[in-house]
Motif scaffolding. Structure first.
Motif, short mmCIF file in Angstrom:
data_model
loop_
_atom_site.label_atom_id
_atom_site.label_comp_id
_atom_site.label_asym_id
_atom_site.label_seq_id
_atom_site.Cartn_x
_atom_site.Cartn_y
_atom_site.Cartn_z
N HIS A 127 -4.36 1.71 2.68
CA HIS A 127 -4.57 2.29 4.02
C HIS A 127 -5.15 1.27 5.00
CE1 HIS A 127 -8.64 3.16 2.27
NE2 HIS A 127 -9.05 2.97 3.51
N THR A 130 -2.87 -0.15 7.88
CA THR A 130 -2.60 0.59 9.11
C THR A 130 -3.86 1.05 9.83
OG1 THR A 130 -2.35 2.63 7.82
CG2 THR A 130 -0.35 1.38 8.31
N SER A 147 -7.67 -4.23 13.96
CA SER A 147 -6.74 -3.76 12.92
C SER A 147 -7.08 -4.44 11.61
CB SER A 147 -5.30 -4.05 13.32
OG SER A 147 -4.96 -3.38 14.53
#
Length: 211
Positions: A127, A130, A147
């Protein structure tokens, strides 16, 4: 023992960013960080504090597009500054290892100030490919989100430009903030140990005579 102040200042300007980094490897963890990416500022502040490096980072980049260029370029300049500050590497421990728990997360970093740049980065859950952290679009000055997919590239850029071998692994974790912060702190602690003076070593800690 290192015979002179291990301080470096590096500037880099491109069409995408303008970066200034100053680091003192023998500091006390005093930091002055402003990249326009608040979570990255948080990570670099932790890096300086837990490495006991005096660290100044001022960056201006095209964060209206994305934080990527600013984070990437800052990491390149930080790695370059670390490499320059190391000087001839005489009298250092050379190797460092750190385990950092952060609530549900456990991360490890191992450093060899080898002069042979290499990166191994493993264990982040999927995860993080993303996930984003932070960001603010209102007010006079917008702040870009971070990010977490870029974590590996940050450590890669530092390692390649500092010319160190760096292994970072996440053994387990769930929260993207905890995982990323544990990695940054582990790298800082491992690097701190690796660059520390070793009172039993007077020359370069290598049978080759150079690092």
């Amino acid at each position: 023992m290192p015979g002179q102040a291990r301080i470096a200042r590096v500037e880099r300007t491109t069409r995408e960013s303008s970066i200034v980094v100053e680091i003192n490897l023998d500091g006390t963890g005093v930091t002055d960080i402003d990249t326009g990416v608040p979570f990255f500022d948080h990570m670099l502040t932790a890096f300086g504090a837990h490495g006991s490096f005096d660290l100044t980072v001022h960056a201006k980049g095209d964060i209206e597009i994305d934080a990527h260029h600013t984070v990437e370029d800052t990491s390149i300049v930080l790695g370059t500054a670390i490499g320059q500050a190391l000087g001839d590497k005489k009298g250092i421990r050379r190797f460092g290892d750190a385990w950092i728990p952060m609530d549900e997360t456990l991360a490890q970093a191992i450093v060899d100030v080898s002069g042979r740049p290499y990166i191994v980065h493993t264990g982040e859950p999927e995860h993080l490919l993303t996930a984003t952290i932070g960001g603010y679009s209102g007010g006079e000055r917008p702040y870009s989100s971070y990010s977490t997919v870029i974590n590996r590239h940050v450590f890669e850029s530092i390692a390649l430009n500092a010319r160190i071998a760096l292994h970072v692994r996440v053994l387990y974790g769930r929260d993207q903030h905890h995982i990323t912060e544990a990695e940054f702190k582990a790298v800082a602690r491992a690097l701190r140990e690796a660059v520390e003076p070793d009172p039993r070593v007077s020359g370069v800690p290598s049978t080759k005579g150079t690092l």
